[in-house]
Design an enzyme around this catalytic site. Structure first.
Site, PDB file in Angstrom:
ATOM      1  N   TYR A 137     -14.117  42.624  14.436  1.00  0.00           N
ATOM      2  CA  TYR A 137     -13.222  41.679  15.121  1.00  0.00           C
ATOM      3  C   TYR A 137     -12.478  40.734  14.196  1.00  0.00           C
ATOM      4  O   TYR A 137     -11.703  39.897  14.676  1.00  0.00           O
ATOM      5  CB  TYR A 137     -14.045  40.857  16.130  1.00  0.00           C
ATOM      6  N   ASN A 146      -6.719  41.506  26.745  1.00  0.00           N
ATOM      7  CA  ASN A 146      -7.910  42.054  26.094  1.00  0.00           C
ATOM      8  C   ASN A 146      -9.098  41.589  26.930  1.00  0.00           C
ATOM      9  O   ASN A 146      -9.609  40.495  26.740  1.00  0.00           O
ATOM     10  CB  ASN A 146      -8.033  41.551  24.651  1.00  0.00           C
ATOM     11  N   HIS A 177     -14.255  48.342  30.075  1.00  0.00           N
ATOM     12  CA  HIS A 177     -14.919  49.636  30.165  1.00  0.00           C
ATOM     13  C   HIS A 177     -15.514  49.919  31.546  1.00  0.00           C
ATOM     14  O   HIS A 177     -15.911  51.058  31.806  1.00  0.00           O
ATOM     15  CB  HIS A 177     -16.005  49.717  29.089  1.00  0.00           C
ATOM     16  N   ASP A 183      -8.154  46.574  39.739  1.00  0.00           N
ATOM     17  CA  ASP A 183      -7.450  46.359  41.009  1.00  0.00           C
ATOM     18  C   ASP A 183      -6.566  45.122  40.938  1.00  0.00           C
ATOM     19  O   ASP A 183      -5.429  45.124  41.439  1.00  0.00           O
ATOM     20  CB  ASP A 183      -8.464  46.203  42.146  1.00  0.00           C
ATOM     21  N   HIS A 199      -7.075  45.746  21.937  1.00  0.00           N
ATOM     22  CA  HIS A 199      -8.434  45.558  21.415  1.00  0.00           C
ATOM     23  C   HIS A 199      -8.351  45.341  19.916  1.00  0.00           C
ATOM     24  O   HIS A 199      -7.646  46.088  19.223  1.00  0.00           O
ATOM     25  CB  HIS A 199      -9.318  46.774  21.724  1.00  0.00           C
ATOM     26  N   SER A 211     -10.787  45.763  17.766  1.00  0.00           N
ATOM     27  CA  SER A 211     -11.498  46.847  17.095  1.00  0.00           C
ATOM     28  C   SER A 211     -10.959  48.203  17.558  1.00  0.00           C
ATOM     29  O   SER A 211     -10.245  48.293  18.570  1.00  0.00           O
ATOM     30  CB  SER A 211     -12.999  46.754  17.403  1.00  0.00           C
ATOM     31  N   ARG A 259     -17.344  52.555  24.884  1.00  0.00           N
ATOM     32  CA  ARG A 259     -16.110  51.815  24.621  1.00  0.00           C
ATOM     33  C   ARG A 259     -14.869  52.695  24.682  1.00  0.00           C
ATOM     34  O   ARG A 259     -13.742  52.211  24.635  1.00  0.00           O
ATOM     35  CB  ARG A 259     -16.175  51.133  23.244  1.00  0.00           C
TER      36      ARG A 259
HETATM   37  C1  DQA Z   1     -12.893  44.430  22.383  1.00  0.00           C
HETATM   38  C2  DQA Z   1     -13.669  45.742  22.394  1.00  0.00           C
HETATM   39  C3  DQA Z   1     -14.700  45.762  23.505  1.00  0.00           C
HETATM   40  O1  DQA Z   1     -15.398  46.995  23.492  1.00  0.00           O
HETATM   41  C4  DQA Z   1     -15.697  44.651  23.295  1.00  0.00           C
HETATM   42  O2  DQA Z   1     -16.618  44.633  24.360  1.00  0.00           O
HETATM   43  C5  DQA Z   1     -15.050  43.328  23.124  1.00  0.00           C
HETATM   44  C6  DQA Z   1     -13.827  43.236  22.344  1.00  0.00           C
HETATM   45  C7  DQA Z   1     -11.959  44.342  21.169  1.00  0.00           C
HETATM   46  O3  DQA Z   1     -11.114  43.460  21.154  1.00  0.00           O
HETATM   47  O4  DQA Z   1     -12.118  45.131  20.221  1.00  0.00           O
HETATM   48  O5  DQA Z   1     -15.588  42.297  23.538  1.00  0.00           O
HETATM   49  O6  DQA Z   1     -12.100  44.364  23.548  1.00  0.00           O
END
Ligand code: DQA
Length: 158
Positions: free
Chosen positions: A32, A83, A89, A96, A109, A111, A120
């Site tokens: 992150y 985000n 997930h 909705d 995201h 990551s 994920r």
């Molecule tokens: C995330 C990826 C998600 O899988 C994770 O639960 C997050 C951050 C990302 O910004 O990479 O909290 O959304």
């Protein structure tokens, strides 16, 4: 930008962060990065202004608040960068609500979610979004803003 001008310009972008994103700076920097959410939002603000966009920021750890924010967005924003964190997930309620918002949206995201744990790799919102950007860290938000700018430029009255 003045509010009326922003309305007329179709440039208001809601930047929504979901669960645990307030903990950036304490989370795994390999996934992150090292920016806190405040620092990330400052960077997004600068990028948005450079693109002629007016961002508004929101973060919550409560799914119901995220849903209610989406419900209110139709009159407050022209596009969405979201985000939702782990809600991405599995949170069908957020899917909705995003559909109800009926605004152009880009999923981001930090990551590379496709290269991590199998859970994920699933996103319940991606098919509602113009684009999904992942694995580009803070730069991914700029990519999202550029996509929305292009979309909104196409939708703007002549
Ligand atoms: C995330 C990826 C998600 O899988 C994770 O639960 C997050 C951050 C990302 O910004 O990479 O909290 O959304």
């Amino acid at each position: 930008m003045h509010t009326l001008a922003a309305v007329l310009a179709h440039n208001r972008i809601a930047v929504l962060h979901g669960v645990n994103l307030d903990q950036l700076g304490r989370r795994d920097p390999e996934q992150y990065g090292t920016l806190t959410l405040d620092q990330l939002e400052l960077r997004i603000r600068d990028d948005a202004h450079a693109l002629g966009l007016e961002p508004q920021f929101f973060q919550t750890n409560a799914e119901s608040e995220f849903v209610e924010r989406l419900h209110r967005l139709r009159d407050l924003a022209d596009g969405i960068v979201l985000n939702p964190g782990a809600w991405t997930h599995y949170a069908w309620s957020i899917r909705d609500a995003l559909e109800i918002a009926a605004l152009p949206a880009v999923e981001v995201h930090l990551s590379d979610v496709q290269a991590r744990e199998p859970f994920r790799r699933v996103s319940v919102i991606s098919d509602l979004c113009l684009l999904t950007v992942s694995g580009q860290g803070a730069d991914g938000y700029r990519v999202a803003l550029e996509r929305l700018r292009d979309e909104l430029a196409g939708a703007a009255p002549a």
